[in-house]
Design a protein around this motif. Structure first.
Motif: not given
Length: 126
Positions: A109-123
């Motif tokens: 769950x933490x990985x999924x939430x982290x991906x949803x939150x962080x990946x768009x901002x990092x991109x």
């Protein structure tokens, strides 16, 4: 009949002392606890860097707490099981595996939430 204890501020303060001691023991003695603490610090640092919104902070802090709580409960179950039956026992193995599965679900769950939150901002920063 057992007499009901009156509310005591001192007893409540002592309970915090025990809880903080539990955290100290967890991070001092549990390898996985230190791994999760490092991951939490990294996620929090990245959250500051990416200037998360309030709702994003709530999501990140919630999954950090969920993983930590699951790992602490898993650790407590493992230690209690080892006291009850120090040798290998198939039923104890099932209990330990179930507790570990709870940590795994929280981590996913933490990985999924982290991906949803962080990946768009990092991109956006690339």
């Amino acid at each position: 009949m057992e007499e009901e204890k009156k509310f005591s501020v001192l007893d409540r303060i002592k309970s915090f002392k025990y809880a903080f001691n539990g955290l100290r023991l967890f991070f001092a003695n549990d390898h996985n606890g230190r791994v999760h603490l490092f991951a939490a610090i990294a996620a929090i640092a990245l959250s500051f860097y990416l200037k998360l919104s309030n709702l994003e902070w709530i999501a990140i802090l919630s999954v950090i707490a969920a993983v930590m709580v699951a790992e602490i409960i898993n650790s407590a179950i493992e230690k209690l099981a080892d006291v009850i039956y120090p040798d290998y026992h198939p039923k104890i193995k099932v209990v330990k595996d179930l507790a570990a599965a709870a940590v795994l679900i929280a981590a996913f769950l933490a990985i999924a939430v982290g991906a949803i939150v962080f990946i768009p901002k990092l991109l956006l920063r690339l």
